[in-house]
Design a protein around this motif. Sequence first.
Motif, mmCIF file in Angstrom:
data_model
loop_
_atom_site.group_PDB
_atom_site.id
_atom_site.type_symbol
_atom_site.label_atom_id
_atom_site.label_comp_id
_atom_site.label_asym_id
_atom_site.label_seq_id
_atom_site.Cartn_x
_atom_site.Cartn_y
_atom_site.Cartn_z
ATOM 1 N N ALA A 66 10.629 0.417 8.526
ATOM 2 C CA ALA A 66 12.089 1.608 9.051
ATOM 3 C C ALA A 66 10.744 1.491 10.606
ATOM 4 N N THR A 67 9.542 2.117 10.556
ATOM 5 C CA THR A 67 9.593 2.331 11.803
ATOM 6 C C THR A 67 9.108 1.020 12.139
ATOM 7 N N PRO A 107 0.857 -1.096 0.071
ATOM 8 C CA PRO A 107 -0.134 -0.140 0.078
ATOM 9 C C PRO A 107 0.991 1.373 0.058
ATOM 10 N N GLU A 108 0.283 1.974 -0.672
ATOM 11 C CA GLU A 108 1.343 3.184 -0.642
ATOM 12 C C GLU A 108 0.535 4.528 0.553
ATOM 13 N N ASP A 109 1.532 5.424 1.345
ATOM 14 C CA ASP A 109 1.264 6.124 2.271
ATOM 15 C C ASP A 109 0.110 7.512 1.650
ATOM 16 N N PHE A 113 1.499 -5.222 11.056
ATOM 17 C CA PHE A 113 0.324 -4.285 11.805
ATOM 18 C C PHE A 113 0.671 -3.131 10.790
ATOM 19 N N LEU A 114 1.220 -2.106 10.595
ATOM 20 C CA LEU A 114 1.531 -1.005 10.174
ATOM 21 C C LEU A 114 0.947 -1.658 7.940
ATOM 22 N N ASN A 115 1.796 -2.717 8.079
ATOM 23 C CA ASN A 115 1.304 -2.323 6.055
ATOM 24 C C ASN A 115 -0.067 -3.016 6.504
ATOM 25 N N ARG A 135 3.398 2.899 3.810
ATOM 26 C CA ARG A 135 4.129 2.119 2.905
ATOM 27 C C ARG A 135 4.828 0.935 3.240
ATOM 28 N N MET A 136 5.550 0.003 2.479
ATOM 29 C CA MET A 136 5.980 -1.267 3.274
ATOM 30 C C MET A 136 7.929 -0.770 3.485
#
Length: 273
Positions: free
Chosen positions: A183-184, A133-135, A170-172, A177-178
């Motif tokens: 990084a996060t 997914p994109e930001d 989870f963030l994805n 964005r991957m």
Amino acid sequence: METLLIYLFVGAAAGTIAGLFGVGGGLIIVPALVLVFTTQGVAPEILTHMAVATSLATIVITSISSIRTHHLKGAVDWSIFAVMTPGILLGSWLGGVTAHLLPGAWLQLLIGFFALAIAFKMWLDGFRRARLPEDGGRVPGRPALTVAGATIGWASAIFGIGGGSLTVPFLNRCRVRMQRAVATSAACGLPIAVAGAISFAVQGWGEPQLPAWSTGYIYWPAFLGIVLTSAFFARFGALLAHRLSPQVLKNCFAGLLCIIGLRFIWLNFHLLM
């Protein structure tokens, strides 16, 4: 001296595999230390706790370098990190408390099932085309991110990992964005490791069966040997990875995790009967 060489080798192996497969070394360090501590005659009641605690302590060091690299590339979403960190700190501390309350055999059993779950997830990801997914997607609000951080921190501390295998998915799913999610997640690994390691040190304080050179469940000779070699060999593994097929690498690592998981489950299968 012989013991230190063993820990240097564990760090080299963990670093190489981490760089080769793009995963945190905790998934390798914990099983390796369980094996080494067993052969060294460490009490079975505490050796798994020592392996998890020492793994978390090493992640404190290795995550700092990773965070710096990602930050220089501008890839860390510090706003998400800031919201998740209070939950992560609380969850990681509670994870250390939870692990302390578990007998060593049950802790190994949980680690075994976790290793199998990660292996099957990697295989499933290989069968389906990943969507990146994109930001600009919707990130949950502060309460949801705090709860997610606490849950990830709690589970990561129990398994002795930096949480990447939990934080990135989870963030994805939150449409981060991957590259930014990775990084996060790396940044989130630092509070996970710090709070988890401190919790294990406190929970194990005064344990009579611990060997010398321990602070609670953290065993410093193993910590020293691992951090001295893991970072260097992680770079070696990363260079090697560019010469091999990414999908073959993932399948091989998933197979390794499957073997580790099945071994832990087999050794402690009597608990399920």
